[in-house]
Design a protein around this motif. Sequence first.
Motif, PDB file in Angstrom:
ATOM      1  N   UNK A  47      71.327   7.453  -9.083  1.00 48.21           N
ATOM      2  CA  UNK A  47      70.532   6.240  -9.309  1.00 48.21           C
ATOM      3  C   UNK A  47      70.259   5.972 -10.780  1.00 48.21           C
ATOM      4  N   UNK A  48      70.413   7.007 -11.625  1.00 47.91           N
ATOM      5  CA  UNK A  48      70.164   6.800 -13.047  1.00 47.91           C
ATOM      6  C   UNK A  48      68.767   6.294 -13.309  1.00 47.91           C
ATOM      7  N   UNK A  49      68.653   5.233 -14.095  1.00 43.91           N
ATOM      8  CA  UNK A  49      67.342   4.704 -14.460  1.00 43.91           C
ATOM      9  C   UNK A  49      66.879   3.621 -13.498  1.00 43.91           C
ATOM     10  N   UNK A  50      67.595   3.426 -12.410  1.00 42.16           N
ATOM     11  CA  UNK A  50      67.147   2.493 -11.375  1.00 42.16           C
ATOM     12  C   UNK A  50      67.558   1.056 -11.589  1.00 42.16           C
ATOM     13  N   UNK A  51      68.609   0.829 -12.368  1.00 34.64           N
ATOM     14  CA  UNK A  51      69.033  -0.535 -12.660  1.00 34.64           C
ATOM     15  C   UNK A  51      69.448  -1.317 -11.429  1.00 34.64           C
ATOM     16  N   UNK A  52      70.180  -0.680 -10.514  1.00 29.67           N
ATOM     17  CA  UNK A  52      70.611  -1.404  -9.317  1.00 29.67           C
ATOM     18  C   UNK A  52      69.431  -1.661  -8.382  1.00 29.67           C
ATOM     19  N   UNK A  53      68.427  -0.797  -8.411  1.00 31.32           N
ATOM     20  CA  UNK A  53      67.236  -1.051  -7.598  1.00 31.32           C
ATOM     21  C   UNK A  53      66.565  -2.326  -8.085  1.00 31.32           C
ATOM     22  N   UNK A  54      66.486  -2.504  -9.404  1.00 33.68           N
ATOM     23  CA  UNK A  54      65.901  -3.714  -9.957  1.00 33.68           C
ATOM     24  C   UNK A  54      66.655  -4.947  -9.477  1.00 33.68           C
ATOM     25  N   UNK A  67      69.761  11.331  -6.491  1.00 35.64           N
ATOM     26  CA  UNK A  67      70.119  11.799  -7.823  1.00 35.64           C
ATOM     27  C   UNK A  67      69.840  13.293  -7.885  1.00 35.64           C
ATOM     28  N   UNK A  68      70.577  13.989  -8.721  1.00 36.36           N
ATOM     29  CA  UNK A  68      70.392  15.436  -8.824  1.00 36.36           C
ATOM     30  C   UNK A  68      69.209  15.806  -9.716  1.00 36.36           C
ATOM     31  N   UNK A  69      68.731  14.838 -10.504  1.00 36.05           N
ATOM     32  CA  UNK A  69      67.634  15.105 -11.442  1.00 36.05           C
ATOM     33  C   UNK A  69      66.287  14.799 -10.795  1.00 36.05           C
ATOM     34  N   UNK A  70      65.471  15.819 -10.594  1.00 36.25           N
ATOM     35  CA  UNK A  70      64.168  15.645  -9.955  1.00 36.25           C
ATOM     36  C   UNK A  70      63.249  14.760 -10.782  1.00 36.25           C
ATOM     37  N   UNK A  71      63.287  14.894 -12.109  1.00 36.96           N
ATOM     38  CA  UNK A  71      62.420  14.079 -12.957  1.00 36.96           C
ATOM     39  C   UNK A  71      62.753  12.598 -12.806  1.00 36.96           C
ATOM     40  N   UNK A  72      64.038  12.307 -12.661  1.00 32.45           N
ATOM     41  CA  UNK A  72      64.449  10.918 -12.470  1.00 32.45           C
ATOM     42  C   UNK A  72      63.908  10.369 -11.162  1.00 32.45           C
ATOM     43  N   UNK A  73      64.034  11.140 -10.092  1.00 34.62           N
ATOM     44  CA  UNK A  73      63.544  10.711  -8.785  1.00 34.62           C
ATOM     45  C   UNK A  73      62.027  10.535  -8.806  1.00 34.62           C
ATOM     46  N   UNK A  74      61.321  11.475  -9.425  1.00 37.25           N
ATOM     47  CA  UNK A  74      59.862  11.364  -9.509  1.00 37.25           C
ATOM     48  C   UNK A  74      59.453  10.110 -10.268  1.00 37.25           C
ATOM     49  N   UNK A  75      60.166   9.825 -11.343  1.00 34.98           N
ATOM     50  CA  UNK A  75      59.867   8.654 -12.153  1.00 34.98           C
ATOM     51  C   UNK A  75      60.083   7.367 -11.352  1.00 34.98           C
ATOM     52  N   UNK A  76      61.209   7.282 -10.644  1.00 36.28           N
ATOM     53  CA  UNK A  76      61.507   6.080  -9.869  1.00 36.28           C
ATOM     54  C   UNK A  76      60.574   5.928  -8.675  1.00 36.28           C
ATOM     55  N   UNK A  77      60.127   7.042  -8.124  1.00 33.18           N
ATOM     56  CA  UNK A  77      59.139   6.962  -7.035  1.00 33.18           C
ATOM     57  C   UNK A  77      57.845   6.350  -7.550  1.00 33.18           C
ATOM     58  N   UNK A  83      57.186   0.814  -1.905  1.00 30.33           N
ATOM     59  CA  UNK A  83      58.051  -0.081  -1.135  1.00 30.33           C
ATOM     60  C   UNK A  83      58.815   0.739  -0.105  1.00 30.33           C
ATOM     61  N   UNK A  84      58.508   0.523   1.168  1.00 29.79           N
ATOM     62  CA  UNK A  84      59.104   1.311   2.241  1.00 29.79           C
ATOM     63  C   UNK A  84      60.606   1.077   2.399  1.00 29.79           C
ATOM     64  N   UNK A  85      61.135   0.016   1.809  1.00 32.58           N
ATOM     65  CA  UNK A  85      62.567  -0.258   1.940  1.00 32.58           C
ATOM     66  C   UNK A  85      63.409   0.704   1.121  1.00 32.58           C
ATOM     67  N   UNK A  86      62.790   1.331   0.100  1.00 31.68           N
ATOM     68  CA  UNK A  86      63.542   2.175  -0.812  1.00 31.68           C
ATOM     69  C   UNK A  86      63.157   3.646  -0.630  1.00 31.68           C
ATOM     70  N   UNK A  87      64.156   4.460  -0.296  1.00 34.16           N
ATOM     71  CA  UNK A  87      63.968   5.900  -0.148  1.00 34.16           C
ATOM     72  C   UNK A  87      64.681   6.601  -1.298  1.00 34.16           C
ATOM     73  N   UNK A  88      63.959   7.442  -2.002  1.00 36.78           N
ATOM     74  CA  UNK A  88      64.517   8.138  -3.156  1.00 36.78           C
ATOM     75  C   UNK A  88      64.488   9.636  -2.916  1.00 36.78           C
ATOM     76  N   UNK A  89      65.653  10.270  -3.067  1.00 39.43           N
ATOM     77  CA  UNK A  89      65.811  11.676  -2.690  1.00 39.43           C
ATOM     78  C   UNK A  89      66.526  12.436  -3.794  1.00 39.43           C
ATOM     79  N   UNK A 208      72.476  18.984 -13.504  1.00 39.61           N
ATOM     80  CA  UNK A 208      71.723  19.893 -12.642  1.00 39.61           C
ATOM     81  C   UNK A 208      70.312  19.369 -12.456  1.00 39.61           C
ATOM     82  N   UNK A 209      69.594  19.944 -11.484  1.00 34.88           N
ATOM     83  CA  UNK A 209      68.203  19.538 -11.241  1.00 34.88           C
ATOM     84  C   UNK A 209      67.333  19.978 -12.411  1.00 34.88           C
TER      85      UNK A 209
END
Length: 209
Positions: A47-54, A67-77, A83-89, A208-209
């Motif tokens: 997902x990177x920085x979430x550009x496609x989510x935008x 995404x493999x990076x936990x910090x990235x997922x935490x940030x996007x969460x 928003x229940x439509x978007x699941x980030x893992x 890596x994570x």
Amino acid sequence: GGPGRQYLYFLSRKNNMMRYKGIDARDVFMADLISVRPDFSYLEIGVGIGGTIDLLRKKHIVYYGIDIAQKTIDYLKGLYGSDDRFKLICCDVCSLEVDLKKKFDVIFSADTLEHVYSAENFFVFIARHLKTGGTAYVAYPNESAEKHHGILWFKTKQELMEKIELSGLRIESLERIEPSMWHSMIKNIFWKTPRSFFLRKTKAQPQVC
């Protein structure tokens, strides 16, 4: 930014992470390529920085982003968690033990394949999570051994095709995009040359994570 990627406007910092405010060319490419239907489910790998989510957030769709990076997922969460439509893992798509327990109509990934340690497992993950009749879109820079900024590249088109077909996927289209002379010149002047003054040459490692 990798090959074929451009950023506009400015940077902002939140939760100690830098985010590009503007348009990432790869996200626009993917958003234009993918047909958005409210009855479809979508999975993005890397997902990177979430550009496609935008770009997709105004659409009424079911979207999973991994995404493999936990910090990235935490940030996007923090940005989209309400928003229940978007699941980030956070997960490693190359691990054969990972199973999202869901299949998707559309799976897409841009600028991620070159960073994984197993192309075979990457495509097996896609095959496992793609619905019958579904479509996967994968875009990545296949640079030479001397120039590539990831860890994975293919010497021939046949080598890539074999990796895909071994996973059980069927290739609908395989396209190669070459930069124009004008694009290459601008990139060298305004990206590669300035970048070389600030970055030292390091051996590429898997993400890596």
